[in-house]
Design a protein around this motif. Structure first.
Motif, PDB file in Angstrom:
ATOM      1  N   UNK A 148       0.855  -1.193   0.000  1.00 51.14           N
ATOM      2  CA  UNK A 148       0.000   0.000   0.000  1.00 51.14           C
ATOM      3  C   UNK A 148       0.890   1.241   0.000  1.00 51.14           C
ATOM      4  N   UNK A 149       0.404   2.316  -0.615  1.00 47.48           N
ATOM      5  CA  UNK A 149       1.186   3.553  -0.754  1.00 47.48           C
ATOM      6  C   UNK A 149       1.675   4.078   0.608  1.00 47.48           C
ATOM      7  N   UNK A 150       0.899   3.838   1.660  1.00 47.13           N
ATOM      8  CA  UNK A 150       1.274   4.343   2.996  1.00 47.13           C
ATOM      9  C   UNK A 150       2.620   3.798   3.478  1.00 47.13           C
ATOM     10  N   UNK A 151       3.036   2.685   2.905  1.00 47.40           N
ATOM     11  CA  UNK A 151       4.270   2.040   3.381  1.00 47.40           C
ATOM     12  C   UNK A 151       5.523   2.514   2.652  1.00 47.40           C
ATOM     13  N   UNK A 152       5.444   3.628   1.908  1.00 47.51           N
ATOM     14  CA  UNK A 152       6.550   4.011   1.031  1.00 47.51           C
ATOM     15  C   UNK A 152       7.829   4.403   1.753  1.00 47.51           C
ATOM     16  N   UNK A 153       7.707   4.987   2.948  1.00 48.36           N
ATOM     17  CA  UNK A 153       8.892   5.592   3.560  1.00 48.36           C
ATOM     18  C   UNK A 153      10.020   4.626   3.874  1.00 48.36           C
ATOM     19  N   UNK A 154       9.689   3.399   4.195  1.00 55.52           N
ATOM     20  CA  UNK A 154      10.730   2.426   4.566  1.00 55.52           C
ATOM     21  C   UNK A 154      10.793   1.254   3.587  1.00 55.52           C
ATOM     22  N   UNK A 155      10.056   1.361   2.483  1.00 52.80           N
ATOM     23  CA  UNK A 155       9.955   0.237   1.551  1.00 52.80           C
ATOM     24  C   UNK A 155      11.323  -0.186   1.011  1.00 52.80           C
ATOM     25  N   UNK A 156      12.136   0.777   0.586  1.00 52.54           N
ATOM     26  CA  UNK A 156      13.459   0.462   0.031  1.00 52.54           C
ATOM     27  C   UNK A 156      14.363  -0.175   1.066  1.00 52.54           C
ATOM     28  N   UNK A 157      14.281   0.340   2.288  1.00 53.58           N
ATOM     29  CA  UNK A 157      15.102  -0.179   3.384  1.00 53.58           C
ATOM     30  C   UNK A 157      14.734  -1.635   3.704  1.00 53.58           C
ATOM     31  N   UNK A 158      13.437  -1.898   3.854  1.00 47.30           N
ATOM     32  CA  UNK A 158      13.008  -3.262   4.198  1.00 47.30           C
ATOM     33  C   UNK A 158      13.302  -4.258   3.077  1.00 47.30           C
ATOM     34  N   UNK A 159      13.135  -3.800   1.828  1.00 48.22           N
ATOM     35  CA  UNK A 159      13.423  -4.669   0.687  1.00 48.22           C
ATOM     36  C   UNK A 159      14.916  -5.036   0.668  1.00 48.22           C
ATOM     37  N   UNK A 160      15.756  -4.054   0.944  1.00 46.24           N
ATOM     38  CA  UNK A 160      17.203  -4.304   0.982  1.00 46.24           C
ATOM     39  C   UNK A 160      17.560  -5.257   2.124  1.00 46.24           C
ATOM     40  N   UNK A 161      16.898  -5.088   3.265  1.00 46.58           N
ATOM     41  CA  UNK A 161      17.153  -5.990   4.401  1.00 46.58           C
ATOM     42  C   UNK A 161      16.802  -7.431   4.038  1.00 46.58           C
ATOM     43  N   UNK A 162      15.699  -7.603   3.309  1.00 40.11           N
ATOM     44  CA  UNK A 162      15.309  -8.964   2.879  1.00 40.11           C
ATOM     45  C   UNK A 162      16.398  -9.585   2.012  1.00 40.11           C
ATOM     46  N   UNK A 163      16.926  -8.788   1.083  1.00 38.92           N
ATOM     47  CA  UNK A 163      17.998  -9.278   0.201  1.00 38.92           C
ATOM     48  C   UNK A 163      19.257  -9.598   1.027  1.00 38.92           C
ATOM     49  N   UNK A 164      19.616  -8.689   1.931  1.00 38.07           N
ATOM     50  CA  UNK A 164      20.825  -8.883   2.753  1.00 38.07           C
ATOM     51  C   UNK A 164      20.702 -10.146   3.610  1.00 38.07           C
ATOM     52  N   UNK A 165      19.498 -10.383   4.130  1.00 38.85           N
ATOM     53  CA  UNK A 165      19.288 -11.543   5.006  1.00 38.85           C
ATOM     54  C   UNK A 165      19.189 -12.858   4.248  1.00 38.85           C
ATOM     55  N   UNK A 166      18.981 -12.778   2.919  1.00 35.37           N
ATOM     56  CA  UNK A 166      18.875 -14.034   2.169  1.00 35.37           C
ATOM     57  C   UNK A 166      20.118 -14.285   1.315  1.00 35.37           C
ATOM     58  N   UNK A 167      21.272 -13.883   1.839  1.00 41.47           N
ATOM     59  CA  UNK A 167      22.531 -14.146   1.132  1.00 41.47           C
ATOM     60  C   UNK A 167      23.175 -12.903   0.556  1.00 41.47           C
ATOM     61  N   UNK A 168      22.472 -11.775   0.617  1.00 39.88           N
ATOM     62  CA  UNK A 168      22.989 -10.537   0.037  1.00 39.88           C
ATOM     63  C   UNK A 168      24.193  -9.969   0.762  1.00 39.88           C
ATOM     64  N   UNK A 169      24.217 -10.146   2.090  1.00 44.07           N
ATOM     65  CA  UNK A 169      25.345  -9.599   2.863  1.00 44.07           C
ATOM     66  C   UNK A 169      26.649 -10.262   2.439  1.00 44.07           C
ATOM     67  N   UNK A 170      26.604 -11.600   2.282  1.00 44.81           N
ATOM     68  CA  UNK A 170      27.806 -12.343   1.846  1.00 44.81           C
ATOM     69  C   UNK A 170      28.173 -11.954   0.413  1.00 44.81           C
ATOM     70  N   UNK A 171      27.147 -11.806  -0.439  1.00 44.94           N
ATOM     71  CA  UNK A 171      27.395 -11.458  -1.840  1.00 44.94           C
ATOM     72  C   UNK A 171      28.031 -10.069  -1.939  1.00 44.94           C
ATOM     73  N   UNK A 172      27.536  -9.112  -1.166  1.00 40.83           N
ATOM     74  CA  UNK A 172      28.125  -7.759  -1.174  1.00 40.83           C
ATOM     75  C   UNK A 172      29.594  -7.803  -0.745  1.00 40.83           C
ATOM     76  N   UNK A 173      29.880  -8.646   0.254  1.00 39.71           N
ATOM     77  CA  UNK A 173      31.259  -8.787   0.725  1.00 39.71           C
ATOM     78  C   UNK A 173      32.145  -9.314  -0.405  1.00 39.71           C
ATOM     79  N   UNK A 174      31.668 -10.334  -1.107  1.00 36.83           N
ATOM     80  CA  UNK A 174      32.403 -10.915  -2.236  1.00 36.83           C
ATOM     81  C   UNK A 174      32.642  -9.878  -3.324  1.00 36.83           C
ATOM     82  N   UNK A 175      31.615  -9.072  -3.630  1.00 39.80           N
ATOM     83  CA  UNK A 175      31.732  -8.045  -4.662  1.00 39.80           C
ATOM     84  C   UNK A 175      32.790  -7.020  -4.259  1.00 39.80           C
ATOM     85  N   UNK A 176      32.763  -6.598  -3.013  1.00 37.64           N
ATOM     86  CA  UNK A 176      33.758  -5.622  -2.533  1.00 37.64           C
ATOM     87  C   UNK A 176      35.165  -6.169  -2.710  1.00 37.64           C
ATOM     88  N   UNK A 177      35.346  -7.444  -2.340  1.00 34.38           N
ATOM     89  CA  UNK A 177      36.672  -8.072  -2.469  1.00 34.38           C
ATOM     90  C   UNK A 177      37.099  -8.110  -3.930  1.00 34.38           C
TER      91      UNK A 177
END
Length: 308
Positions: free
Chosen positions: A275-304
């Motif tokens: 719903x439109x009301x949820x816009x303020x944190x939508x990007x943040x929560x979506x990124x957290x979902x990615x980070x928690x499902x393997x994204x944190x490790x992947x970002x680390x690999x990319x940085x390296x």
């Protein structure tokens, strides 16, 4: 109205000038006096402070940021996808203009049926490279730099099969060729197709003028996309795509986000409608979902891998 000529800073590429003139016309139509100031490269501008102290990072936006901080121009107009998510101290987002075409397109040499053959495709973008290799692992992707006109010429002069461009950039300067394919499967860069105007936070006259150009729907969608980017990357360049679309009838936002490994072999995606009301944190929560499902490790690999 207290008269002040609003000086619009721009780089001298054809697309940058088109963007500056577009903003100039909109301001002139509102009754403001403006002038276009072409700003040269940073090499010959010496500051008494190192750039990192001012928080300046973006390679495309640096020159104009410095000119604005030095008081040589009042506003700068950028392709929003080129602007770092953290603006330099004292510089603020003044307006986001209504978004143009968000898609990436493939400009090819008249043979669109090269998908099943060994082919070479050019792009300077990590995101486009990774998404292309994810879909066509048997292809070769080569680096392509320069402004739109330069890249188009390099493609003409090469033996590559095609190159990837943002549709909006080519459309704005009437450079879209006959031979192209819409890459509607490719999730664009955060804020692709949108133009951003920045100004100094203490310049109330200019901020008041520019705020009249703001397009609220584009502002909200690009805010969410850039929030997703900022939460994922933490200052590191990575293959990240994000797109938010507003559905007026349903009053909902659809968010699509992606993070890939540089070689395209790993891909983490998210696609959700809220719903439109949820816009303020939508990007943040979506990124957290990615980070928690393997994204944190992947970002680390990319940085390296990018350090090497």
């Amino acid at each position: 109205m207290a008269e002040k000529t609003i000086r619009i800073g721009t780089r001298d590429s054809e697309l940058a000038l088109w963007q500056a003139h577009t903003v100039q016309k909109k301001l002139n139509d509102l009754g403001y006096t403006t002038e276009i100031v072409a700003v040269k490269s940073t090499g010959d501008i010496i500051l008494d402070k190192p750039l990192y102290e001012l928080g300046i990072t973006g390679i495309f936006t640096k020159t104009l940021d410095i000119a604005m901080i030095n008081g040589d121009i009042d506003i700068a107009v950028h392709s929003m996808k080129d602007v770092p998510t953290a603006l330099p101290k004292g510089v603020v987002q003044a307006a986001v203009l209504e978004r143009a075409n968000v898609l990436d397109i493939l400009v090819h040499k008249g043979n669109p049926d090269f998908e099943n053959q060994p082919s070479t495709v050019a792009t300077g973008s990590l995101r486009r490279q990774a998404m292309w290799l994810n879909k066509y692992p048997h292809h070769t992707v080569v680096d392509l730099r320069g402004n739109v006109n330069t890249r188009m010429q390099k493609l003409q002069d090469s033996d590559w099969n095609g190159a990837v461009f943002a549709a909006a950039g080519l459309e704005r300067i009437n450079l879209t060729p006959e031979n192209y394919i819409n890459l509607d499967w490719m999730i664009p860069a955060p804020a692709q197709g949108a133009m951003l105007v920045v100004a100094m936070e203490n310049d109330n006259y200019t901020l008041d003028a520019i705020s009249q150009l703001n397009h609220i729907e584009t502002e909200i969608c690009t805010y969410i996309e850039r929030q997703f980017l900022r939460t994922l990357e933490g200052g590191c360049t990575a293959p990240i795509g994000a797109l938010v679309r507003y559905d007026e009838e349903e009053d909902t936002l659809r968010f699509q986000g992606i993070l890939l490994s540089v070689d395209g072999k790993q891909k983490l995606e998210i696609d959700k409608t809220v719903a439109i009301e949820e816009w303020k944190k939508l990007g943040f929560y979506a990124a957290q979902e990615i980070l928690n499902s393997g994204g944190a490790e992947l970002m680390q690999t990319i940085k390296e891998s990018l350090k090497k």
